[in-house]
Motif scaffolding. Structure first.
Motif, PDB file in Angstrom:
ATOM      1  N   UNK A 129       0.472  -1.279  -0.120  1.00 11.56           N
ATOM      2  CA  UNK A 129      -0.284   0.237   0.215  1.00 11.56           C
ATOM      3  C   UNK A 129       0.989   1.336  -0.193  1.00 11.56           C
ATOM      4  N   UNK A 130       0.282   2.589  -0.484  1.00  7.79           N
ATOM      5  CA  UNK A 130       1.202   3.672  -0.978  1.00  7.79           C
ATOM      6  C   UNK A 130       0.266   4.701  -0.362  1.00  7.79           C
ATOM      7  N   UNK A 131       0.324   5.674  -0.211  1.00  9.22           N
ATOM      8  CA  UNK A 131       0.044   7.161  -0.101  1.00  9.22           C
ATOM      9  C   UNK A 131      -1.386   7.755  -0.808  1.00  9.22           C
ATOM     10  N   UNK A 132      -1.714   6.691  -1.580  1.00  8.84           N
ATOM     11  CA  UNK A 132      -2.779   6.629  -2.161  1.00  8.84           C
ATOM     12  C   UNK A 132      -4.184   5.740  -1.631  1.00  8.84           C
ATOM     13  N   UNK A 133      -3.258   4.746  -1.066  1.00  8.06           N
ATOM     14  CA  UNK A 133      -4.094   4.311  -0.173  1.00  8.06           C
ATOM     15  C   UNK A 133      -4.925   5.111   1.091  1.00  8.06           C
ATOM     16  N   UNK A 134      -3.698   5.458   1.951  1.00  2.00           N
ATOM     17  CA  UNK A 134      -3.881   6.232   2.763  1.00  2.00           C
ATOM     18  C   UNK A 134      -5.216   7.358   2.669  1.00  2.00           C
ATOM     19  N   UNK A 135      -5.154   7.568   1.060  1.00  4.64           N
ATOM     20  CA  UNK A 135      -6.196   8.468   0.863  1.00  4.64           C
ATOM     21  C   UNK A 135      -7.606   7.577   0.959  1.00  4.64           C
ATOM     22  N   UNK A 136      -7.393   6.446   0.821  1.00  2.00           N
ATOM     23  CA  UNK A 136      -8.194   5.875   1.103  1.00  2.00           C
ATOM     24  C   UNK A 136      -9.515   5.588   1.890  1.00  2.00           C
TER      25      UNK A 136
ATOM     26  N   UNK B 169      -2.311  -5.499   9.615  1.00  2.00           N
ATOM     27  CA  UNK B 169      -1.950  -4.720   8.408  1.00  2.00           C
ATOM     28  C   UNK B 169      -0.138  -5.457   8.450  1.00  2.00           C
ATOM     29  N   UNK B 170       0.230  -5.555   7.407  1.00  2.11           N
ATOM     30  CA  UNK B 170       2.124  -6.215   7.509  1.00  2.11           C
ATOM     31  C   UNK B 170       2.699  -5.660   7.993  1.00  2.11           C
ATOM     32  N   UNK B 171       4.037  -5.727   7.865  1.00  2.00           N
ATOM     33  CA  UNK B 171       5.365  -4.708   8.257  1.00  2.00           C
ATOM     34  C   UNK B 171       5.235  -3.396   7.449  1.00  2.00           C
ATOM     35  N   UNK B 172       4.910  -3.332   5.454  1.00  2.79           N
ATOM     36  CA  UNK B 172       5.232  -2.343   5.511  1.00  2.79           C
ATOM     37  C   UNK B 172       4.289  -1.637   5.461  1.00  2.79           C
ATOM     38  N   UNK B 173       2.969  -1.923   5.086  1.00  2.00           N
ATOM     39  CA  UNK B 173       1.623  -1.073   5.814  1.00  2.00           C
ATOM     40  C   UNK B 173       1.812  -0.378   6.881  1.00  2.00           C
ATOM     41  N   UNK B 174       2.281  -1.353   8.315  1.00  2.00           N
ATOM     42  CA  UNK B 174       2.036  -0.836   9.684  1.00  2.00           C
ATOM     43  C   UNK B 174       2.928   1.084   9.556  1.00  2.00           C
ATOM     44  N   UNK B 175       4.494   0.233   8.580  1.00  2.00           N
ATOM     45  CA  UNK B 175       5.349   2.086   8.273  1.00  2.00           C
ATOM     46  C   UNK B 175       5.036   3.116   8.550  1.00  2.00           C
ATOM     47  N   UNK B 176       4.043   3.065   6.452  1.00  2.00           N
ATOM     48  CA  UNK B 176       2.968   3.845   6.238  1.00  2.00           C
ATOM     49  C   UNK B 176       1.993   4.336   6.788  1.00  2.00           C
ATOM     50  N   UNK B 177       0.978   3.742   7.752  1.00  2.00           N
ATOM     51  CA  UNK B 177       0.525   4.185   9.203  1.00  2.00           C
ATOM     52  C   UNK B 177       1.042   4.600   9.746  1.00  2.00           C
ATOM     53  N   UNK B 178       1.782   4.166  10.635  1.00  2.00           N
ATOM     54  CA  UNK B 178       2.275   4.685  11.356  1.00  2.00           C
ATOM     55  C   UNK B 178       3.119   6.101  11.322  1.00  2.00           C
TER      56      UNK B 178
ATOM     57  N   UNK C 131       2.216   8.534   8.300  1.00  2.17           N
ATOM     58  CA  UNK C 131       1.199   9.386   8.814  1.00  2.17           C
ATOM     59  C   UNK C 131       0.103   9.283   9.189  1.00  2.17           C
ATOM     60  N   UNK C 132       0.557   9.002  10.803  1.00  4.83           N
ATOM     61  CA  UNK C 132      -0.450   8.785  12.275  1.00  4.83           C
ATOM     62  C   UNK C 132      -1.738   8.455  12.012  1.00  4.83           C
ATOM     63  N   UNK C 133      -2.073   7.781  10.839  1.00  5.61           N
ATOM     64  CA  UNK C 133      -3.550   7.217  10.711  1.00  5.61           C
ATOM     65  C   UNK C 133      -4.048   6.624  11.897  1.00  5.61           C
ATOM     66  N   UNK C 134      -3.427   6.023  12.562  1.00  4.84           N
ATOM     67  CA  UNK C 134      -3.857   5.029  14.014  1.00  4.84           C
ATOM     68  C   UNK C 134      -4.312   6.389  14.743  1.00  4.84           C
ATOM     69  N   UNK C 135      -4.073   7.210  14.741  1.00  3.40           N
ATOM     70  CA  UNK C 135      -4.861   8.345  16.026  1.00  3.40           C
ATOM     71  C   UNK C 135      -6.516   8.649  15.353  1.00  3.40           C
TER      72      UNK C 135
ATOM     73  N   UNK D 122       3.014  12.064   0.190  1.00  9.79           N
ATOM     74  CA  UNK D 122       3.532  11.421  -0.841  1.00  9.79           C
ATOM     75  C   UNK D 122       5.611  11.406  -0.587  1.00  9.79           C
ATOM     76  N   UNK D 123       5.868  13.270  -0.188  1.00  2.39           N
ATOM     77  CA  UNK D 123       7.165  13.264  -0.230  1.00  2.39           C
ATOM     78  C   UNK D 123       6.985  12.635   1.212  1.00  2.39           C
ATOM     79  N   UNK D 124       6.877  12.945   2.259  1.00  2.00           N
ATOM     80  CA  UNK D 124       7.592  12.474   3.457  1.00  2.00           C
ATOM     81  C   UNK D 124       7.392  11.228   3.795  1.00  2.00           C
ATOM     82  N   UNK D 125       6.595  10.375   2.694  1.00  2.00           N
ATOM     83  CA  UNK D 125       7.104   8.979   2.520  1.00  2.00           C
ATOM     84  C   UNK D 125       8.455   8.557   2.238  1.00  2.00           C
TER      85      UNK D 125
END
Lengths: 104, 156
Positions: A55-62, A82-91, A93-97, B112-115
């Protein structure tokens, strides 16, 4: 990307599988918005990411978009498997809050 | 002498090419013996950069191209450069801010850039309005430093 929406216990589960990027996002949004606004959908909605390999930040937007939609309907959104890659993205971007990670 | 391995590719600015682009970069860095986390970091950063080209630089126009080059240097230095000839970024410093997006109505996270900068070790963005943008990202693959112990006898 595949989506399976079903009720289990206190949750309506949205089980996703595949790679969540720009290519998958449009169709995924459509399917989720259709499936998660049905009358049979419960108050608590759990996004099961067990089948998502990337998942990338497009997924965060979704996810954020669905969060807003569901919140507007008075529903709660959770996320699990969530797998490790996704967990890193979610952390990062602060989504877990706003979207609690649960283990089921 | 420091050995340098390089590949370049040009691909249509289509979202179905995102998977291909990130998989290519990941496969190319395998000889540096990266950890799974390092491979995923590279894949994620490449995906962000390519998405930016498609969504922002070209605004969905499918007849455009994205250039990607990747160099792998002995010792584990991986550099990915992704270039478009799209609309360019007016204020790069602003674009690099977390949550900044010009397309909030499209559910863009603005991350995006932050990531890219979090998942890679160095990020350099150069852009000219109306001419295009180049994103250059470097990652030092630490896994590569632990392969010295590999010997021929391991094949016996």
């Amino acid at each position: 990307m595949q989506v399976k929406i079903y009720n289990k216990g206190i949750y309506t589960i949205a089980g996703l599988s595949g790679e969540l990027d720009e290519y998958a996002a449009k169709e995924l949004r459509r399917e989720l918005d259709e499936g998660l606004t049905l009358p049979s959908v419960k108050k608590n909605i759990l996004f099961d990411m067990g089948g998502v390999s990337f998942m990338d930040s497009t997924g965060i937007g979704v996810l954020l978009g669905r969060y807003k939609l569901l919140k507007g309907l008075g529903k709660n959104m959770f996320i699990c498997n969530v797998n490790a890659q996704m967990d890193r993205i979610l952390r990062t971007t602060g989504i877990y809050t706003i979207m609690q990670k649960v283990s089921v | 002498m420091n050995k340098i391995n390089k590949f370049e590719m040009r691909l249509s600015a289509l979202s179905e090419n995102e998977n291909f682009a990130r998989s290519c970069a990941a496969a190319f860095c395998l000889p540096l013996n990266p950890t799974l986390d390092e491979i995923n970091d590279v894949k994620t950063a490449v995906s962000e950069a390519v998405t930016n080209c498609i969504v922002h630089a070209y605004n969905g126009a499918a007849d455009k191209y994205i250039d990607m080059s990747v160099t792998a240097e002995e010792g584990g230095k991986l550099t990915v450069t992704i270039t478009d000839s799209g609309c360019g970024i007016e204020d790069v410093e602003k674009a690099l801010q977390p949550f900044y997006t010009t397309k909030s109505d499209e559910e863009r996270s603005g991350m995006g850039f932050t990531i890219m900068s979090t998942f890679m070790d160095e990020l350099l963005v150069t852009s000219e309005k109306g001419r295009g943008t180049q994103v250059s990202m470097t990652k030092f693959i630490r896994g590569a430093r632990n392969v010295d112990s590999r010997t021929d006898s391991a094949a016996d």
